[in-house]
Design a protein around this motif. Structure first.
Motif, PDB file in Angstrom:
ATOM      1  N   LYS A 199       0.846  -1.188   0.000  1.00 23.29           N
ATOM      2  CA  LYS A 199       0.000   0.000   0.000  1.00 23.29           C
ATOM      3  C   LYS A 199       0.884   1.242   0.000  1.00 23.29           C
ATOM      4  CE  LYS A 199      -3.789  -2.179   2.570  1.00 23.29           C
ATOM      5  NZ  LYS A 199      -4.641  -2.122   3.793  1.00 23.29           N
ATOM      6  N   VAL A 257      -2.421   8.923  -1.361  1.00 24.14           N
ATOM      7  CA  VAL A 257      -3.884   8.993  -1.361  1.00 24.14           C
ATOM      8  C   VAL A 257      -4.432  10.373  -1.741  1.00 24.14           C
ATOM      9  CG1 VAL A 257      -5.939   8.810   0.088  1.00 24.14           C
ATOM     10  CG2 VAL A 257      -4.133   7.085   0.257  1.00 24.14           C
ATOM     11  N   ASP A 313      -7.218   3.522  -3.059  1.00 27.82           N
ATOM     12  CA  ASP A 313      -8.293   3.734  -2.098  1.00 27.82           C
ATOM     13  C   ASP A 313      -7.776   4.549  -0.919  1.00 27.82           C
ATOM     14  OD1 ASP A 313      -6.928   2.024  -0.334  1.00 27.82           O
ATOM     15  OD2 ASP A 313      -8.168   0.286  -0.834  1.00 27.82           O
ATOM     16  N   ASP A 314      -8.616   4.730   0.093  1.00 29.30           N
ATOM     17  CA  ASP A 314      -8.271   5.619   1.203  1.00 29.30           C
ATOM     18  C   ASP A 314      -7.115   5.101   2.058  1.00 29.30           C
ATOM     19  OD1 ASP A 314     -10.248   7.333   0.403  1.00 29.30           O
ATOM     20  OD2 ASP A 314     -11.746   6.594   1.830  1.00 29.30           O
ATOM     21  N   GLU A 315      -6.747   3.830   1.889  1.00 32.45           N
ATOM     22  CA  GLU A 315      -5.616   3.272   2.627  1.00 32.45           C
ATOM     23  C   GLU A 315      -4.366   3.174   1.760  1.00 32.45           C
ATOM     24  OE1 GLU A 315      -6.878  -0.435   4.232  1.00 32.45           O
ATOM     25  OE2 GLU A 315      -8.181   0.480   5.748  1.00 32.45           O
ATOM     26  N   ARG A 370      -6.826   0.265  -6.531  1.00 33.58           N
ATOM     27  CA  ARG A 370      -8.235  -0.093  -6.678  1.00 33.58           C
ATOM     28  C   ARG A 370      -8.455  -1.194  -7.711  1.00 33.58           C
ATOM     29  NH1 ARG A 370     -12.014   3.314  -4.475  1.00 33.58           N
ATOM     30  NH2 ARG A 370     -11.265   5.286  -3.605  1.00 33.58           N
ATOM     31  N   ARG A 401     -14.154   8.017 -13.757  1.00 31.10           N
ATOM     32  CA  ARG A 401     -13.820   7.266 -12.549  1.00 31.10           C
ATOM     33  C   ARG A 401     -14.140   8.085 -11.298  1.00 31.10           C
ATOM     34  NH1 ARG A 401      -9.256   2.920 -13.235  1.00 31.10           N
ATOM     35  NH2 ARG A 401      -9.393   3.044 -10.972  1.00 31.10           N
ATOM     36  N   GLN A 415     -16.793   6.970  -8.394  1.00 30.51           N
ATOM     37  CA  GLN A 415     -16.375   6.855  -6.996  1.00 30.51           C
ATOM     38  C   GLN A 415     -17.006   7.918  -6.104  1.00 30.51           C
ATOM     39  OE1 GLN A 415     -12.053   6.757  -6.885  1.00 30.51           O
ATOM     40  NE2 GLN A 415     -11.971   5.247  -8.528  1.00 30.51           N
ATOM     41  N   LYS A 432     -16.626  11.157  -6.409  1.00 27.96           N
ATOM     42  CA  LYS A 432     -15.651  12.214  -6.158  1.00 27.96           C
ATOM     43  C   LYS A 432     -15.658  13.254  -7.270  1.00 27.96           C
ATOM     44  CE  LYS A 432     -12.599   9.114  -3.593  1.00 27.96           C
ATOM     45  NZ  LYS A 432     -11.247   8.515  -3.520  1.00 27.96           N
TER      46      LYS A 432
END
Length: 268
Positions: A34, A39, A85-87, A91, A246, A250, A252
């Protein structure tokens, strides 16, 4: 683009200290799947060597303001990255090309003495990728000499610096021939096709001026590999609509009709 925490530091880096055997002789470096430091960053610096790979996944643009640099857009809005992703996990089942700027973190080469041209291997001590823990690769051997892993890190950072120098030469050529222009792209909305989202805040190659260049100049650029880099940039711009889609998928998407990318040059 998201600003560096300190004006003197590159994007991603909170602090920088030199790696040395006295203080870090028993430290290790972790490998992770990760990248949480990516992010909230939507525009990542690229070197010219990366254009052929990056243009398959990202629009390649140039930062606004002085000293433009190439950027891979992972999102069209500040703080939006549609590939992680947020971590910080990719994706997609097949991850996109990961720019060297991301892979370099938390290390980089930096001048410790402003009066010297020598560069030292430094790292961000706020990162949890390096530290005094059991797992990971040793940074130094028992005799306090750099490990093979550290030698590999140093070589990677050296190649990044060399690629950065070649990228600067590429940008100087574009500037010398006045090929860069302020970019703008309008993306139609499905709900309100007469009210498109308009993105600005980046630079791109002026195709009209490109077509007006002399044949001998284009032939020279074709021979030295510069012309294919320009075309990689131009072809990649079609991906802006893919990135926009995208973002919408999502949840966003931009809230206003006009959104600036703010693709300003970071320190690298």
């Amino acid at each position: 683009m998201a600003s560096a925490p300190k004006a003197s530091l590159p994007v991603f880096y909170n602090e920088l200290i030199p790696l040395n055997s006295n203080d870090h002789g028993d430290w290790n470096a972790r490998s992770v799947d990760k990248a949480p430091w990516v992010v909230n960053n939507h525009a990542i610096p690229l070197t010219v060597e990366e254009f052929p790979s990056a243009q398959r996944n990202f629009p390649i643009v140039f930062s606004s303001g002085e000293r433009s640099v190439p950027l891979a857009l992972m999102g069209l809005n500040e703080g939006v990255n549609v590939f992680f992703d947020d971590e910080g996990a990719p994706r997609d089942a097949t991850p996109p090309y990961i720019p060297a700027y991301i892979r370099r973190y938390p290390f980089l080469l930096a001048k410790l003495d402003p009066n010297s041209e020598n560069l030292s291997l430094c790292f961000d001590p706020t990162s949890d990728l390096i530290g005094k823990f059991d797992e990971g690769q040793k940074l130094f051997n028992d005799d306090k000499e750099p490990s093979e892993h550290t030698k590999g890190l140093l070589q990677f950072c050296e190649k990044f610096e060399e690629a950065g120098n070649r990228t600067q030469l590429f940008m100087q050529e574009l500037e010398a021939h006045d090929l860069l222009m302020d970019g703008e792209i309008a993306i139609n909305r499905s709900d309100k096709p007469d009210q498109p989202f308009v993105y600005r805040g980046f630079r791109m190659v002026n195709q009209e001026k490109l077509r007006q260049l002399r044949g001998d100049q284009l032939r020279k650029w074709n021979e030295n590999g510069l012309l294919p880099l320009i075309f990689a940039h131009l072809f990649s711009l079609d991906l802006m609509r893919t990135i926009f889609a995208r973002q919408v998928e999502q949840g966003k998407g931009p809230q206003g009709m006009e959104a600036a990318m703010a693709a300003t040059a970071p320190q690298a």
